[in-house]
Design a protein around this motif. Structure first.
Motif, mmCIF file in Angstrom:
data_model
loop_
_atom_site.group_PDB
_atom_site.id
_atom_site.type_symbol
_atom_site.label_atom_id
_atom_site.label_comp_id
_atom_site.label_asym_id
_atom_site.label_seq_id
_atom_site.Cartn_x
_atom_site.Cartn_y
_atom_site.Cartn_z
ATOM 1 N N LEU A 1 0.751 -1.045 0.210
ATOM 2 C CA LEU A 1 0.085 -0.235 0.035
ATOM 3 C C LEU A 1 1.097 1.239 0.048
ATOM 4 O O LEU A 1 1.744 1.490 1.155
ATOM 5 C CB LEU A 1 -0.750 -0.014 1.224
ATOM 6 N N GLN A 2 0.792 1.890 -1.063
ATOM 7 C CA GLN A 2 1.821 3.084 -1.167
ATOM 8 C C GLN A 2 0.677 4.312 -1.308
ATOM 9 O O GLN A 2 -0.272 4.245 -1.879
ATOM 10 C CB GLN A 2 2.657 3.113 -2.436
ATOM 11 N N GLY A 3 1.218 5.330 -0.569
ATOM 12 C CA GLY A 3 0.311 6.520 -0.726
ATOM 13 C C GLY A 3 1.160 7.879 -0.263
ATOM 14 O O GLY A 3 2.253 7.735 0.390
ATOM 15 N N ASP B 1 5.106 -0.991 8.263
ATOM 16 C CA ASP B 1 5.340 0.427 8.015
ATOM 17 C C ASP B 1 6.756 0.956 7.562
ATOM 18 O O ASP B 1 7.740 0.431 8.133
ATOM 19 C CB ASP B 1 4.854 1.341 9.046
ATOM 20 N N GLU B 2 6.954 1.505 6.397
ATOM 21 C CA GLU B 2 8.088 1.697 5.911
ATOM 22 C C GLU B 2 9.019 0.432 5.475
ATOM 23 O O GLU B 2 9.845 0.222 6.187
ATOM 24 C CB GLU B 2 8.820 2.724 6.600
ATOM 25 N N MET C 1 3.192 -0.986 4.041
ATOM 26 C CA MET C 1 2.877 0.360 3.809
ATOM 27 C C MET C 1 4.238 1.229 3.512
ATOM 28 O O MET C 1 5.217 1.083 4.179
ATOM 29 C CB MET C 1 1.930 1.026 4.921
ATOM 30 N N THR C 2 4.062 2.102 2.597
ATOM 31 C CA THR C 2 5.284 2.933 2.306
ATOM 32 C C THR C 2 4.634 4.517 1.960
ATOM 33 O O THR C 2 3.724 4.727 1.143
ATOM 34 C CB THR C 2 6.130 2.563 1.310
ATOM 35 N N ALA C 3 5.177 5.659 2.507
ATOM 36 C CA ALA C 3 4.965 6.969 2.150
ATOM 37 C C ALA C 3 5.719 7.329 1.184
ATOM 38 O O ALA C 3 5.660 8.501 0.617
ATOM 39 C CB ALA C 3 4.684 7.660 3.412
ATOM 40 N N VAL D 1 9.885 10.550 8.910
ATOM 41 C CA VAL D 1 8.773 9.595 8.856
ATOM 42 C C VAL D 1 7.785 9.431 9.982
ATOM 43 O O VAL D 1 8.441 9.516 11.251
ATOM 44 C CB VAL D 1 9.199 8.183 8.303
ATOM 45 N N GLY D 2 6.444 9.696 10.083
ATOM 46 C CA GLY D 2 5.803 9.300 11.213
ATOM 47 C C GLY D 2 5.194 10.532 12.220
ATOM 48 O O GLY D 2 4.404 10.298 12.895
#
Length: 728
Positions: free
Chosen positions: A296-298, A409-410, A436-438, A582-583
């Protein structure tokens, strides 16, 4: 010919064909120990006769190629260090004007042997100036015999070193080429794919790459090897995905009227179309009896956490537990705070108890003994449905009642061993996995690195989030410097908070003890957290501003105290390193100042920028630099300034970084580092290889039809890359 033949030749030690002395020299120079590794040491370019420049027309400071005859040689000792300089004077073979040129070779043992008076050779190098005349310093060269003079072929120029010059590399590879036969290097790619792409057989491609009759033949060979890498990598990923799909997982279908529905009913806003669509994908995956493996990337602030939380609650409703693995304690604490706030009363324990809550707990390495004991008991009993933590979750002490979902996450910040250790706690059934990754991932990277994961993307930001205003601040101008610091105090006076990010924590030894009384004194230095704290402390305008520092050298408890104080509004300006990249989620933060912004990469700058403007207030990002506007590094800042599209920036970041070794840690001589395939230049080729692999996977019993291809896919990447590809 069997696969055993292929392995036996390429895996053979270099000493078998080159002798012990040459094999040892190659291992010292490049780390190569096998025939295959040396064969994959491909030329970086070729020199053709058509590129030749007459000596009389040599342009200064440009790369040239000349064919000339050696007319004089001399040798002299170097004064400043040990060794000698071998000087060669050559006369132009293309012109009757008798033009001469000098060449210099530092410790030129090989040149002294090869370049004697009367020798005709092709020289290639950059034209320099020494003692009032043009010269080539340490040029590449190839001695031309009568046959090559009559029928000159392109001269391969290899990546070389001082102790392993081009001439010697060409000679050593020349000793291998007679053994490059169809028998020793049988083809493993399907013949129909070679035919449709007009690619040569594997052994022919090696010959054309190292000794082409024309440069165009070398280019075709290069395409073949790039396609080979793309095809085998895609096949490896596809086979991995197939194996994962065959594993057993507990199906967790959506259940009406339970936690997931109650959570959505109490949301104070409407989910975006992207969030709903991705949520449906996750819900469908979790309903299957085989494990979900989804990326899931966004964008930063796109709402990935809410989407993940809906999936987590679906699993808890189905009688399972979820673990959210974060790379840092700061991020884990942020997730715990935001998720418990979103859940409200639904966060209370109650999975197998009397209540109806999810049960959320935080477990990090710095957790106090009592808190840790309570969390461990809740996880083991099933009272805790969602456990959020760092690597502390991997401890043998952590035992789950029924782990059904792992959220990472990441992803890139974790090793495979860590993820496998968490999965191993789930018993016989494999837990579902959500990564997940931003950091937006370019399509070709997603295909090449995350090819065994299904991909979901949230591109649209939630309504109400204004684009972050981004500006470059040229620090050479006094007015801009003054405006920068007044902007910080203005935001604070309005009740807002500010991040100031510096590239490093402390000054160098040479700079320590130098108090920067004015910002002009820092020109040419890289601003540190330590120096910025001193600078702000000395400014009268910051006398009543609450300033604190945050960086990785603080212990865990102090870091958390600083972050809690900043999140609680008790700190106005946080001077930090990229530990907040991050975060960190503080809705009242409206200004991000990035000092010496050219020191950071594109994706990193975009991540930092996303830390502000998260609470409905207008966010601003100021990127400072002392560089001139036309400096190449400022171009990176202009790219950030021009767009908020993270995927566009990811493509620019990829092009700037030249992708590196996308399969993980670079290892000298390792076949895991892509040699020919470029995920920038070869996008169409990667897409084609992926389509070809998908077609192959639909062929009945393809493994039996192409056994050598399957074996090659298994041996193509080394152990570390196999682990990197093992995403779950």
């Amino acid at each position: 010919m069997t696969e055993q033949t292929l392995v036996s030749f390429e895996a053979s030690g270099l000493s078998t064909y080159l002798g012990d002395k040459n094999a040892t020299a190659l291992e010292k120079a490049f780390g190569y120990t096998t025939v295959g590794e040396l064969l994959w040491h491909f030329p970086r370019r070729y020199v053709e006769v058509g590129e030749l420049t007459p000596i009389a027309e040599l342009p200064f400071d440009e790369h040239v190629t000349v064919v000339a005859q050696v007319v004089n040689v001399s040798q002299r000792q170097m004064h400043s260090r040990r060794g000698f300089i071998y000087e060669v004077t050559v006369s132009d073979e293309l012109s009757s004007g008798g033009q001469e040129l000098k060449m210099t070779f530092f410790n030129g043992y090989q040149a002294r042997t090869d370049l004697t008076v009367g020798t005709i050779a092709m020289f290639s190098g950059k034209v320099g100036w020494y003692q009032d005349h043009l010269q080539l310093s340490q040029p590449d060269y190839a001695v031309l015999d009568e046959a090559s003079q009559a029928d000159p072929r392109p001269i391969p120029i290899y990546p070389a070193s001082a102790k392993m010059p081009n001439k010697r590399i060409r000679d050593l590879i020349g000793l291998l080429l007679p053994h490059v036969t169809e028998e020793n290097l049988p083809e493993f790619l399907p013949s129909d794919l070679l035919g449709s792409n007009h690619y040569p057989q594997r052994f022919q491609a090696y010959l054309q790459r190292h000794a082409p009759r024309e440069v165009k033949h070398a280019y075709v060979a290069r395409q073949r090897f790039a396609y080979e890498e793309a095809f085998v990598l895609q096949l490896t990923l596809a086979e991995r995905s197939r194996q994962l799909g065959a594993q057993h997982a507990v199906a967790r279908p959506r259940q009406s009227g339970k936690l997931a529905d109650k959570f959505e009913a109490q949301l104070p806003f409407t989910l975006t179309e992207d969030q709903l669509q991705v949520g449906d994908q996750l819900a469908s995956d979790l309903s299957q009896p085989h494990p979900m493996h989804r990326l899931l990337q966004g964008e930063v602030g796109s709402g990935k956490t809410i989407v993940a939380l809906r999936a987590i609650l679906q699993v808890i409703d189905g009688g399972g537990q979820a673990a959210l693995l974060a790379p840092t304690e700061v991020l884990a604490a942020q997730h715990f705070a935001s998720i418990t706030k979103m859940l409200g009363g639904l966060a209370d324990p109650g999975l197998f108890g009397e209540g109806e809550g999810a049960g959320v707990a935080l477990l990090t390495g710095s957790a106090k003994t009592a808190q840790r004991r309570q969390a461990l008991l809740g996880i083991a009993s099933g009272e805790i449905g969602l456990i959020i933590g760092t690597h502390a979750l991997l401890s043998d002490q952590v035992q789950f009642a029924e782990l059904g979902l792992v959220v990472v996450d990441e992803q890139h910040r974790f090793g495979v061993e860590q993820r496998d250790a968490l999965r191993a706690k789930s018993g016989d059934a494999v837990p579902h996995t959500l990564v997940m990754t931003a950091t937006p991932i370019p399509r070709t990277v997603a295909m090449t690195v995350f090819g065994d994961l299904d991909t979901s993307t949230i591109k649209r930001l939630p309504a109400g989030r204004a684009p972050i205003q981004t500006h470059i601040v040229p620090m050479q101008l006094t007015s801009f410097r003054e405006r920068l610091f007044s902007k910080i105090t203005e935001e604070v006076s309005q009740g807002h908070q500010v991040y100031v990010v510096c590239p490093r924590i402390t000054d160098t030894a040479a700079e320590q003890g130098v108090l920067l009384s004015t910002y002009e004194e820092s020109s040419g230095q890289t601003m540190s957290v330590e120096a910025m704290m001193e600078l702000l402390a000395g400014m009268p305008s910051f006398a009543n501003v609450r300033v604190e520092a945050l960086h990785s050298q603080l212990d865990s408890e102090d870091k958390q105290d600083v972050m809690d104080s900043f999140a609680g509004g008790n700190i106005d300006v946080l001077v930090s390193t990229t530990v907040i990249e991050v975060g960190v989620d503080v809705h009242n933060a409206t200004l991000m100042v990035i000092m010496d912004a050219e020191r950071f990469g594109i994706s990193q700058l975009h991540q930092l920028r996303g830390r502000v403007g998260r609470g409905g207030l207008q966010g601003t990002c100021l990127m400072t630099t002392w560089l001139d506007a036309d400096h190449p590094s400022v171009g990176r800042l202009k790219t950030i300034e021009s767009t908020m599209d993270g995927f566009e920036l990811a493509e620019a970041d990829l092009a700037e970084r030249r992708e590196g070794n996308i399969l993980g840690a670079q290892q000298s001589g390792s076949r895991s580092a892509l040699k020919e395939l470029s995920i920038i230049k070869d996008r169409k080729l990667i897409e084609q290889a992926r389509a070809n692999v998908e077609a192959l996977m639909n062929v009945s019993e393809w493994q039996n039809k192409y056994p050598e291809l399957l074996k090659m896919a298994g041996s193509w990447v080394d152990e570390s890359s196999q682990e990197f590809l093992n995403k779950n």
